[in-house]
Structure formats: C-alpha cells, structure tokens
Design an enzyme around this catalytic site. Structure first.
Site, PDB file in Angstrom:
ATOM      1  N   HIS A 131      42.513  43.251  66.012  1.00 53.48           N
ATOM      2  CA  HIS A 131      43.467  44.350  65.914  1.00 53.48           C
ATOM      3  C   HIS A 131      43.818  44.882  67.308  1.00 53.48           C
ATOM      4  CE1 HIS A 131      42.244  44.438  61.655  1.00 53.48           C
ATOM      5  NE2 HIS A 131      43.407  45.020  61.455  1.00 53.48           N
ATOM      6  N   LYS A 135      42.869  50.729  67.590  1.00 51.72           N
ATOM      7  CA  LYS A 135      42.172  50.875  66.307  1.00 51.72           C
ATOM      8  C   LYS A 135      40.795  51.496  66.535  1.00 51.72           C
ATOM      9  CE  LYS A 135      40.993  48.456  62.031  1.00 51.72           C
ATOM     10  NZ  LYS A 135      41.574  49.549  61.200  1.00 51.72           N
TER      11      LYS A 135
END
Length: 248
Positions: A131, A135
C-alpha cells in the site's frame, strides 16, 4: 434519492466517495461528517451512513447509532475484537455491512484463496500486501481477511500460526506457518498476493487496485442496497449473492 452521510469525509476514501456521489443517480450526499461534528444531524439527515474513519471513530459511531439506529456501511480497518463485538450487538437493531475491502475482485480472490488452501494442503502459504506510504495500519484489513480464510480452510487458528516478520537465525519454516507481510511506499492503492509454494512449483493469486474509485463505487452500491435491508449483520458475500453476479 437515497441520502448518504459520509463519516470520515476528510480521509482519502471519504473524499473519493464524495466525488463518486456527484455522478450517482440513485443517491446524494446528506452530510459530510468529520471528527467533532454534529452526530445528531448526521443521523437525522441520512438514510444510510458510510464509515471510512478510524477504529476510535467507528467505536463512537456504533455507540451513537444505538440511540438512533440507521443502516451503517463500515469499511474502516484495524478494528479490534471489542469494536467487532459492539458491531454484532448493534446489528440486532439496524442493518450493518462490514468488509475490509469492497471490490468484487477481492471477494473472488478471497474465495479462490480459500479453495486453493484446501486443495493444496502441502503447500506453504505466504501473503504479501502493498500500500501507499500514508496507510496507517499493517497488515491491511484485506490481508488479514485473506489470512483468516486460508487458515480456516485448513482448520487452523490464525493466531497460533501467523508470522508477521522474519529476522535473524530463526530456524526452518514450520509446516502450518502463514506469513502476512506488508510493504509501504509511493502511491500504491492496494495490491494483495496469496502465494502457495511447494518444491518444484508455486501458485500465486494476485489482486491489484489501480484507483480508490473502485472501493468508493462499491461502498456506494452497497450503501444503497443496505438502506433497504432488515436489521442484521451483512458481509460482501451477502451483497454479491443478492446481485446474482457471482456465487461465493
């Protein structure tokens, strides 16, 4: 028009949902709610609420919802057992949908990974999620959902077999070990790989999201559907079975 309240409107997903709702023909925005806002107004003006906030935000939302029940579509990740229990309890008086990922592709990945886990029992399982640098939680909620599915398929308790990192001289990999690893960098929306490894061969199942709009559009469709459902707990499989587009 169904009126949708966005809880956690300043977040990346909240902003994406707001943008997607501008072109939605069945629903419109009622309230853009952020921390410190008016919860009573959010509930009074909304037919259904979409939550992409934080664990503490979801906890606050569920507590308030017990005083003014409304359909809740929850996509916040990193929720602990206390919040999940509260969610189950609240679903007795209102429809609640919860999923760590709201894309059809991930639902199919989860299904295929579970089946592969059953069929390839001698294969080692490793899960990798990637990600963007911003995040906050790791592993991702989707990765943990995948890990739960492959562990359940082998009648294993994930808490007893999960590995979240390897460093130093740790010895050989155990037979039932399921590793869940995380990478963070750049602007990666989301990539999940479930790998099955054996001597001489391996199988990898991948899903890559290239836009948050995928999740936002899914959340909106689910919220519209949920607004017409009875009080109970719903999952991504309930939604897709209703559409009759895939039998999971």
């Amino acid at each position: 028009m169904i009126k949708i309240g966005i809880y956690g409107a300043k977040g990346r997903m909240g902003k994406q949902i707001e943008e997607c709702l501008k072109s939605e023909t069945q629903a419109e925005i009622s309230i853009l709610y952020n921390k410190g806002g008016n919860l009573e107004e959010l509930f009074e003006k909304s037919d259904v609420i979409i939550d992409f906030s934080s664990p503490s935000g979801t906890h606050e939302l569920l507590n308030y919802a017990r005083t003014m029940p409304k359909p809740l579509t929850i996509g916040t990740t990193g929720l602990d057992e206390k919040i999940l229990h509260l969610m189950q309890s609240a679903s007795k008086v209102m429809p609640i949908f919860y999923a760590t990922n709201m894309s059809l592709g991930v639902a199919v990945l989860n299904y295929l990974a579970s089946k592969a886990s059953q069929m390839l029992r001698n294969f080692d399982i490793e899960i990798l999620e990637m990600h963007h640098r911003h995040k906050k939680d790791a592993p991702s909620g989707t990765a943990m959902t995948l890990a739960q599915s492959v562990a359940k398929a082998r009648n294993l308790e994930l808490e007893k077999v999960r590995v979240s990192g390897r460093d130093g001289i740790i010895g050989e990999r155990s037979k039932d070990e399921i590793a869940v690893m995380s990478l963070r960098g750049g602007d990666i929306v989301g990539r999940h790989t479930v790998g099955f490894y054996e001597d001489g061969e391996f199988l990898e199942l991948n899903h890559t999201a290239t836009s948050r709009a995928t999740f936002a559009k899914g959340a909106i469709k689910i919220a519209i559907w949920l607004s017409k459902q009875e009080a109970k707990m719903y999952s991504i499989n309930d939604f897709f079975r209703n559409l009759k587009c895939v039998q999971l």
